[in-house]
Motif scaffolding. Structure first.
Motif, PDB file in Angstrom:
ATOM      1  N   SER A   1       0.814  -1.216   0.000  1.00  8.20           N
ATOM      2  CA  SER A   1       0.000   0.000   0.000  1.00  8.20           C
ATOM      3  C   SER A   1       0.849   1.268   0.000  1.00  8.20           C
ATOM      4  CB  SER A   1      -0.949   0.001   1.190  1.00  8.20           C
ATOM      5  OG  SER A   1      -0.235   0.169   2.395  1.00  8.20           O
ATOM      6  N   GLY A   2       2.165   1.114  -0.019  1.00 13.40           N
ATOM      7  CA  GLY A   2       3.036   2.272  -0.146  1.00 13.40           C
ATOM      8  C   GLY A   2       3.902   2.596   1.050  1.00 13.40           C
ATOM      9  N   ARG A   3       3.798   1.844   2.115  1.00 10.52           N
ATOM     10  CA  ARG A   3       4.649   2.101   3.279  1.00 10.52           C
ATOM     11  C   ARG A   3       6.114   1.890   2.906  1.00 10.52           C
ATOM     12  NH1 ARG A   3       3.836   1.410   9.222  1.00 10.52           N
ATOM     13  NH2 ARG A   3       5.922   1.333  10.104  1.00 10.52           N
ATOM     14  N   THR A   4       6.973   2.779   3.396  1.00  9.37           N
ATOM     15  CA  THR A   4       8.397   2.652   3.103  1.00  9.37           C
ATOM     16  C   THR A   4       9.216   2.358   4.354  1.00  9.37           C
ATOM     17  OG1 THR A   4       8.668   5.036   3.292  1.00  9.37           O
ATOM     18  CG2 THR A   4       8.293   4.160   1.083  1.00  9.37           C
ATOM     19  N   SER A   5       8.721   2.758   5.516  1.00  7.00           N
ATOM     20  CA  SER A   5       9.471   2.589   6.759  1.00  7.00           C
ATOM     21  C   SER A   5       9.425   1.141   7.246  1.00  7.00           C
ATOM     22  CB  SER A   5       8.890   3.492   7.846  1.00  7.00           C
ATOM     23  OG  SER A   5       9.508   3.231   9.087  1.00  7.00           O
ATOM     24  N   LEU A   6      10.549   0.693   7.782  1.00  5.86           N
ATOM     25  CA  LEU A   6      10.632  -0.640   8.385  1.00  5.86           C
ATOM     26  C   LEU A   6      10.395  -0.584   9.887  1.00  5.86           C
ATOM     27  CD1 LEU A   6      13.882  -1.868   6.591  1.00  5.86           C
ATOM     28  CD2 LEU A   6      11.530  -2.308   5.910  1.00  5.86           C
ATOM     29  N   GLU A   7      10.389   0.622  10.436  1.00  6.31           N
ATOM     30  CA  GLU A   7      10.240   0.827  11.874  1.00  6.31           C
ATOM     31  C   GLU A   7       8.790   0.694  12.310  1.00  6.31           C
ATOM     32  OE1 GLU A   7      12.756   1.585  14.039  1.00  6.31           O
ATOM     33  OE2 GLU A   7      14.292   1.638  12.496  1.00  6.31           O
ATOM     34  N   ASP A   8       8.589   0.367  13.597  1.00  8.76           N
ATOM     35  CA  ASP A   8       7.254   0.383  14.179  1.00  8.76           C
ATOM     36  C   ASP A   8       6.764   1.820  14.250  1.00  8.76           C
ATOM     37  OD1 ASP A   8       6.942  -2.368  14.724  1.00  8.76           O
ATOM     38  OD2 ASP A   8       8.109  -2.184  16.558  1.00  8.76           O
ATOM     39  N   ASP A   9       5.458   2.010  14.134  1.00  4.61           N
ATOM     40  CA  ASP A   9       4.891   3.332  14.328  1.00  4.61           C
ATOM     41  C   ASP A   9       4.957   3.673  15.811  1.00  4.61           C
ATOM     42  OD1 ASP A   9       4.244   3.670  11.647  1.00  4.61           O
ATOM     43  OD2 ASP A   9       2.258   2.772  11.879  1.00  4.61           O
ATOM     44  N   PRO A  10       5.149   4.947  16.141  1.00  9.09           N
ATOM     45  CA  PRO A  10       5.170   5.324  17.559  1.00  9.09           C
ATOM     46  C   PRO A  10       3.806   5.062  18.195  1.00  9.09           C
ATOM     47  CG  PRO A  10       5.384   7.258  16.133  1.00  9.09           C
ATOM     48  CD  PRO A  10       5.346   6.063  15.254  1.00  9.09           C
ATOM     49  N   ARG A  11       3.834   4.650  19.456  1.00  8.72           N
ATOM     50  CA  ARG A  11       2.594   4.363  20.175  1.00  8.72           C
ATOM     51  C   ARG A  11       2.532   5.231  21.419  1.00  8.72           C
ATOM     52  NH1 ARG A  11       2.470  -1.676  21.581  1.00  8.72           N
ATOM     53  NH2 ARG A  11       4.686  -1.379  21.849  1.00  8.72           N
ATOM     54  N   GLU A  12       1.314   5.511  21.818  1.00  5.59           N
ATOM     55  CA  GLU A  12       1.121   6.242  23.065  1.00  5.59           C
ATOM     56  C   GLU A  12       1.267   5.278  24.227  1.00  5.59           C
ATOM     57  OE1 GLU A  12      -2.403   8.597  23.267  1.00  5.59           O
ATOM     58  OE2 GLU A  12      -2.244   9.203  21.173  1.00  5.59           O
ATOM     59  N   GLY A  13       1.521   5.835  25.402  1.00  2.11           N
ATOM     60  CA  GLY A  13       1.639   5.001  26.586  1.00  2.11           C
ATOM     61  C   GLY A  13       2.985   5.184  27.247  1.00  2.11           C
ATOM     62  N   HIS A  14       3.290   4.264  28.108  1.00  6.18           N
ATOM     63  CA  HIS A  14       4.542   4.327  28.846  1.00  6.18           C
ATOM     64  C   HIS A  14       5.720   3.991  27.942  1.00  6.18           C
ATOM     65  CE1 HIS A  14       2.438   4.809  32.600  1.00  6.18           C
ATOM     66  NE2 HIS A  14       1.697   3.747  32.335  1.00  6.18           N
ATOM     67  N   PRO A  15       6.840   4.690  28.120  1.00  4.50           N
ATOM     68  CA  PRO A  15       8.028   4.348  27.321  1.00  4.50           C
ATOM     69  C   PRO A  15       8.588   2.976  27.747  1.00  4.50           C
ATOM     70  CG  PRO A  15       8.542   6.020  28.954  1.00  4.50           C
ATOM     71  CD  PRO A  15       7.054   5.789  29.014  1.00  4.50           C
ATOM     72  N   LYS A  16       9.349   2.385  26.863  1.00  8.03           N
ATOM     73  CA  LYS A  16       9.942   1.075  27.138  1.00  8.03           C
ATOM     74  C   LYS A  16      10.980   1.149  28.251  1.00  8.03           C
ATOM     75  CE  LYS A  16       9.393  -1.083  22.633  1.00  8.03           C
ATOM     76  NZ  LYS A  16      10.081  -1.740  21.538  1.00  8.03           N
ATOM     77  N   THR A  17      11.662   2.267  28.346  1.00 11.28           N
ATOM     78  CA  THR A  17      12.713   2.408  29.341  1.00 11.28           C
ATOM     79  C   THR A  17      12.437   3.634  30.215  1.00 11.28           C
ATOM     80  OG1 THR A  17      14.085   3.720  27.877  1.00 11.28           O
ATOM     81  CG2 THR A  17      14.456   1.336  27.885  1.00 11.28           C
ATOM     82  N   ALA A  18      12.985   3.619  31.375  1.00  7.31           N
ATOM     83  CA  ALA A  18      12.852   4.752  32.288  1.00  7.31           C
ATOM     84  C   ALA A  18      14.212   5.034  32.913  1.00  7.31           C
ATOM     85  CB  ALA A  18      11.833   4.441  33.374  1.00  7.31           C
ATOM     86  N   THR A  19      14.445   6.278  33.243  1.00  3.90           N
ATOM     87  CA  THR A  19      15.691   6.637  33.903  1.00  3.90           C
ATOM     88  C   THR A  19      15.364   7.162  35.297  1.00  3.90           C
ATOM     89  OG1 THR A  19      15.588   8.804  32.842  1.00  3.90           O
ATOM     90  CG2 THR A  19      16.982   7.145  31.804  1.00  3.90           C
ATOM     91  N   THR A  20      16.194   6.799  36.225  1.00  2.69           N
ATOM     92  CA  THR A  20      16.025   7.280  37.599  1.00  2.69           C
ATOM     93  C   THR A  20      17.298   7.986  38.031  1.00  2.69           C
ATOM     94  OG1 THR A  20      16.749   5.153  38.463  1.00  2.69           O
ATOM     95  CG2 THR A  20      14.379   5.461  38.233  1.00  2.69           C
ATOM     96  N   PRO A  21      17.168   8.989  38.879  1.00  2.00           N
ATOM     97  CA  PRO A  21      18.372   9.721  39.318  1.00  2.00           C
ATOM     98  C   PRO A  21      19.265   8.871  40.213  1.00  2.00           C
ATOM     99  CG  PRO A  21      16.380  10.656  40.313  1.00  2.00           C
ATOM    100  CD  PRO A  21      15.963   9.531  39.420  1.00  2.00           C
TER     101      PRO A  21
END
Length: 70
Positions: free
Chosen positions: A50-70
């Motif tokens: 259908s014309g998609r060119t990107s191989l990457e996943d589309d961005p999704r809403e929600g919590h990020p996969k990783t988190a950083t703590t101080p």
């Protein structure tokens, strides 16, 4: 193998006019049990057709996969 690499192979075969049912056995032959399912091949083949060119996943809403703590 990374899923982006599988998607690149699927994209190549779609551009070569192969159908998902022709692509999946080729993936199985090379990558054995580590390959994507037929339904995943069908999904990505349809997206590329259908014309998609990107191989990457589309961005999704929600919590990020990783988190950083101080």
């Amino acid at each position: 193998m990374e899923k982006i690499e599988y998607r690149a192979v699927i994209k190549f075969f779609v551009l070569d006019s192969l159908t998902p049912t022709e692509i999946h056995p080729k993936l199985l032959k090379v990558y054995k049990d580590a390959t994507s399912s037929l339904s995943t091949v069908k999904k990505w083949a349809a997206l590329f057709k259908s014309g998609r060119t990107s191989l990457e996943d589309d961005p999704r809403e929600g919590h990020p996969k990783t988190a950083t703590t101080p």
